[in-house]
Design a protein around this motif. Sequence first.
Motif, PDB file in Angstrom:
ATOM      1  N   ASN A  64       2.455  64.887  56.904  1.00  0.00           N
ATOM      2  CA  ASN A  64       3.880  64.771  57.818  1.00  0.00           C
ATOM      3  C   ASN A  64       4.683  65.896  57.591  1.00  0.00           C
ATOM      4  O   ASN A  64       5.270  66.696  58.313  1.00  0.00           O
ATOM      5  N   VAL A  65       4.973  66.297  56.096  1.00  0.00           N
ATOM      6  CA  VAL A  65       5.824  67.313  55.750  1.00  0.00           C
ATOM      7  C   VAL A  65       5.284  68.565  56.328  1.00  0.00           C
ATOM      8  O   VAL A  65       6.144  69.600  56.682  1.00  0.00           O
ATOM      9  N   TRP A  66       3.998  68.806  56.141  1.00  0.00           N
ATOM     10  CA  TRP A  66       3.421  70.114  56.868  1.00  0.00           C
ATOM     11  C   TRP A  66       3.843  70.274  58.436  1.00  0.00           C
ATOM     12  O   TRP A  66       4.282  71.274  58.585  1.00  0.00           O
ATOM     13  N   ASN A  67       3.509  69.435  59.000  1.00  0.00           N
ATOM     14  CA  ASN A  67       3.924  69.378  60.586  1.00  0.00           C
ATOM     15  C   ASN A  67       5.188  69.448  61.016  1.00  0.00           C
ATOM     16  O   ASN A  67       5.338  70.301  61.565  1.00  0.00           O
ATOM     17  N   ARG A  68       6.046  68.629  60.177  1.00  0.00           N
ATOM     18  CA  ARG A  68       7.403  68.833  60.289  1.00  0.00           C
ATOM     19  C   ARG A  68       8.002  70.171  59.793  1.00  0.00           C
ATOM     20  O   ARG A  68       9.182  70.362  60.656  1.00  0.00           O
ATOM     21  N   SER A  69       7.466  70.796  59.174  1.00  0.00           N
ATOM     22  CA  SER A  69       8.088  71.960  58.478  1.00  0.00           C
ATOM     23  C   SER A  69       7.745  73.221  59.060  1.00  0.00           C
ATOM     24  O   SER A  69       8.167  74.310  58.654  1.00  0.00           O
ATOM     25  N   ALA A  70       6.811  73.106  60.182  1.00  0.00           N
ATOM     26  CA  ALA A  70       6.158  74.399  60.662  1.00  0.00           C
ATOM     27  C   ALA A  70       7.277  75.486  61.119  1.00  0.00           C
ATOM     28  O   ALA A  70       7.061  76.534  60.887  1.00  0.00           O
ATOM     29  N   LYS A  71       8.311  74.843  61.754  1.00  0.00           N
ATOM     30  CA  LYS A  71       9.220  76.095  62.422  1.00  0.00           C
ATOM     31  C   LYS A  71       9.957  76.442  61.074  1.00  0.00           C
ATOM     32  O   LYS A  71      10.425  77.694  61.149  1.00  0.00           O
ATOM     33  N   LYS A  72      10.432  75.704  60.355  1.00  0.00           N
ATOM     34  CA  LYS A  72      11.230  76.016  59.044  1.00  0.00           C
ATOM     35  C   LYS A  72      10.512  77.446  58.258  1.00  0.00           C
ATOM     36  O   LYS A  72      11.061  78.001  57.821  1.00  0.00           O
ATOM     37  N   ARG A  73       9.261  76.766  58.111  1.00  0.00           N
ATOM     38  CA  ARG A  73       8.265  77.871  57.326  1.00  0.00           C
ATOM     39  C   ARG A  73       8.245  79.080  57.770  1.00  0.00           C
ATOM     40  O   ARG A  73       8.421  80.074  57.208  1.00  0.00           O
ATOM     41  N   LYS A  74       8.038  79.268  59.360  1.00  0.00           N
ATOM     42  CA  LYS A  74       7.825  80.347  59.818  1.00  0.00           C
ATOM     43  C   LYS A  74       9.173  81.063  60.096  1.00  0.00           C
ATOM     44  O   LYS A  74       9.178  82.484  59.672  1.00  0.00           O
ATOM     45  N   LYS A  75      10.282  80.451  60.175  1.00  0.00           N
ATOM     46  CA  LYS A  75      11.585  81.294  59.986  1.00  0.00           C
ATOM     47  C   LYS A  75      11.855  81.626  58.610  1.00  0.00           C
ATOM     48  O   LYS A  75      12.303  82.920  58.781  1.00  0.00           O
ATOM     49  N   ILE A  76      11.628  80.928  57.628  1.00  0.00           N
ATOM     50  CA  ILE A  76      11.927  81.272  56.203  1.00  0.00           C
ATOM     51  C   ILE A  76      11.065  82.624  55.912  1.00  0.00           C
ATOM     52  O   ILE A  76      11.609  83.809  55.614  1.00  0.00           O
ATOM     53  N   SER A  77       9.815  82.758  56.376  1.00  0.00           N
ATOM     54  CA  SER A  77       8.922  83.905  56.200  1.00  0.00           C
ATOM     55  C   SER A  77       9.420  85.072  57.062  1.00  0.00           C
ATOM     56  O   SER A  77       9.610  86.091  56.602  1.00  0.00           O
ATOM     57  N   GLN A  78       9.966  84.961  58.480  1.00  0.00           N
ATOM     58  CA  GLN A  78      10.315  85.959  58.983  1.00  0.00           C
ATOM     59  C   GLN A  78      11.559  86.623  58.556  1.00  0.00           C
ATOM     60  O   GLN A  78      11.893  87.962  58.592  1.00  0.00           O
ATOM     61  N   GLU A  79      12.355  85.570  57.987  1.00  0.00           N
ATOM     62  CA  GLU A  79      13.897  86.245  57.425  1.00  0.00           C
ATOM     63  C   GLU A  79      13.593  86.776  56.158  1.00  0.00           C
ATOM     64  O   GLU A  79      14.648  87.430  55.664  1.00  0.00           O
ATOM     65  N   CYS A  80      12.636  86.654  55.437  1.00  0.00           N
ATOM     66  CA  CYS A  80      12.656  87.126  53.856  1.00  0.00           C
ATOM     67  C   CYS A  80      12.103  88.542  53.875  1.00  0.00           C
ATOM     68  O   CYS A  80      11.718  89.166  54.775  1.00  0.00           O
ATOM     69  N   ASN A  81      12.914  89.079  52.854  1.00  0.00           N
ATOM     70  CA  ASN A  81      12.650  90.656  52.584  1.00  0.00           C
ATOM     71  C   ASN A  81      11.483  90.893  52.014  1.00  0.00           C
ATOM     72  O   ASN A  81      11.075  92.134  51.975  1.00  0.00           O
ATOM     73  N   GLY A  82      10.633  90.002  51.574  1.00  0.00           N
ATOM     74  CA  GLY A  82       9.317  90.186  50.998  1.00  0.00           C
ATOM     75  C   GLY A  82       9.690  90.094  49.343  1.00  0.00           C
ATOM     76  O   GLY A  82      10.535  90.206  48.864  1.00  0.00           O
ATOM     77  N   CYS A  83       8.316  89.844  48.746  1.00  0.00           N
ATOM     78  CA  CYS A  83       7.994  90.061  47.250  1.00  0.00           C
ATOM     79  C   CYS A  83       6.887  90.805  47.036  1.00  0.00           C
ATOM     80  O   CYS A  83       5.992  91.131  47.911  1.00  0.00           O
ATOM     81  N   LEU A  84       6.463  90.779  45.755  1.00  0.00           N
ATOM     82  CA  LEU A  84       5.359  91.684  45.335  1.00  0.00           C
ATOM     83  C   LEU A  84       4.446  90.813  44.530  1.00  0.00           C
ATOM     84  O   LEU A  84       3.852  91.544  43.653  1.00  0.00           O
ATOM     85  N   PHE A  85       4.715  89.418  44.479  1.00  0.00           N
ATOM     86  CA  PHE A  85       3.707  88.882  43.636  1.00  0.00           C
ATOM     87  C   PHE A  85       2.342  88.800  44.247  1.00  0.00           C
ATOM     88  O   PHE A  85       1.960  88.542  45.560  1.00  0.00           O
ATOM     89  N   PHE A  86       1.427  89.340  43.353  1.00  0.00           N
ATOM     90  CA  PHE A  86       0.164  89.556  43.691  1.00  0.00           C
ATOM     91  C   PHE A  86      -0.472  88.432  44.604  1.00  0.00           C
ATOM     92  O   PHE A  86      -1.356  88.603  45.509  1.00  0.00           O
ATOM     93  N   GLY A  87      -0.485  87.229  44.012  1.00  0.00           N
ATOM     94  CA  GLY A  87      -1.186  86.200  44.765  1.00  0.00           C
ATOM     95  C   GLY A  87      -0.697  86.062  46.192  1.00  0.00           C
ATOM     96  O   GLY A  87      -1.470  85.679  47.071  1.00  0.00           O
ATOM     97  N   TYR A  88       0.536  86.216  46.572  1.00  0.00           N
ATOM     98  CA  TYR A  88       1.010  86.156  47.743  1.00  0.00           C
ATOM     99  C   TYR A  88       0.771  87.161  48.667  1.00  0.00           C
ATOM    100  O   TYR A  88       0.374  87.247  49.735  1.00  0.00           O
ATOM    101  N   VAL A  89       0.776  88.606  48.093  1.00  0.00           N
ATOM    102  CA  VAL A  89       0.709  89.572  48.989  1.00  0.00           C
ATOM    103  C   VAL A  89      -1.054  89.624  49.135  1.00  0.00           C
ATOM    104  O   VAL A  89      -1.387  90.019  50.137  1.00  0.00           O
ATOM    105  N   GLU A  90      -1.761  89.662  48.048  1.00  0.00           N
ATOM    106  CA  GLU A  90      -3.205  89.799  48.442  1.00  0.00           C
ATOM    107  C   GLU A  90      -3.905  88.910  49.361  1.00  0.00           C
ATOM    108  O   GLU A  90      -4.595  89.080  50.260  1.00  0.00           O
TER     109      GLU A  90
END
Length: 324
Positions: free
Chosen positions: A280-306
């Motif tokens: 339920n949370v996954w389906n409901r949050s799809a747009k929100k997650r996309k928006k957060i990722s698009q607006e983020c300046n990025g990070c360099l945590f290796f797990g996320y980047v790799e």
Amino acid sequence: MRTFSPILALRALWQLRVRKRPIVLSHGINARCNMHCEFCEYWKEETEEMETEEVLKLLDEARSFGIRYYNAWTVEPLLRDELPQIMAHAHSLGMITSMITNGKLLKQRVHDLNDVDYLSVSVDGIDAYKEIRGMDPEVVFEGIRAAVNVCTNPILMNCVISGQNLDDIDPLIHKAQELGVWISFEPLNELEGIGNEIWNRIKVKDIDKYENIINLIITRKKTGYPIINSLTYLKMVRDRNMDFNCRASDIILNITPNGNIENCRIKTEKLGHISDGLENVWNRSAKKRKKISQECNGCLFFGYVEGSLLYDLKPEVMAHYEWI
Ligand SMILES: C[S@@+](CC[C@H](N)C(=O)[O-])C[C@H]1O[C@@H](n2cnc3c(N)ncnc32)[C@H](O)[C@@H]1O
Ligand code: SF4
């Protein structure tokens, strides 16, 4: 080190790209820490901890949702008494398990690691370790030696690079080789909860020295030292280049110790709570997650980047990123 399994790779692609669901459950398995590292803000949060029954139920639900990896990390997993029971349950569901620890209790709890497939221990220095973590580094090295004797899979030391440990980077690579473990690097991230006084004291100031050290890591990687990071990622770290297409929230479902579901460790916006149901949370949050990722300046945590580069099937990362 990695043994490539076409079956696991196909399953991951099916879950991520066809079903468009995450493959990793990253869980704050406990709410306390036995270290108070200056560069970290997790130990400062005071939250409730989920009951063990709730964690086991969460694992059941995650597995039904197609998730195949369970990662126990914040705040300090070795402080959770029921760790073996939780990991055994994840294993009984056919999940691959991993854990990230500060290693303070590693020697003491090494026999509780039977169901931990991939162990990662944070080690940010040798000479600088005490200043950074407030403990004699021999305690953590003894823990790693004990773990090497009982763990069947490779062990990883993770080093956060800061202005405090540039002189320790090459000795740490050699230490990893001597201990028979792997090593990963990632840069210090300026988390919002860290005051300016601390940040100004511990951040990298000598940029030339920093770049030379990262070039040395790249050379060591190319000459066969046990470094898990891809060359693409190490170059991004050297150039402080965060220009990648972030897939962190497509790949990993982040659960805090009290059961909140968050986007990622930087963008901690609440997407929902486990009591609302994962699907339920996954389906409901799809747009929100996309928006957060698009607006983020990025990070360099290796797990996320790799992970994001793997999601996009970058050949160099597929060939040289060595973890799980
Ligand atoms: C938050 S800790 C939790 C697990 C465990 N207590 C430990 O220290 O490994 C997970 C990882 O995050 C890293 N970390 C904490 N604060 C960070 C920061 N500001 N920037 C980069 N890495 C950080 C730690 O060094 C550790 O490797
Ligand atoms: S040991 Fe880990 S969780 Fe605890 S304060 Fe240090 S980095 Fe944070």
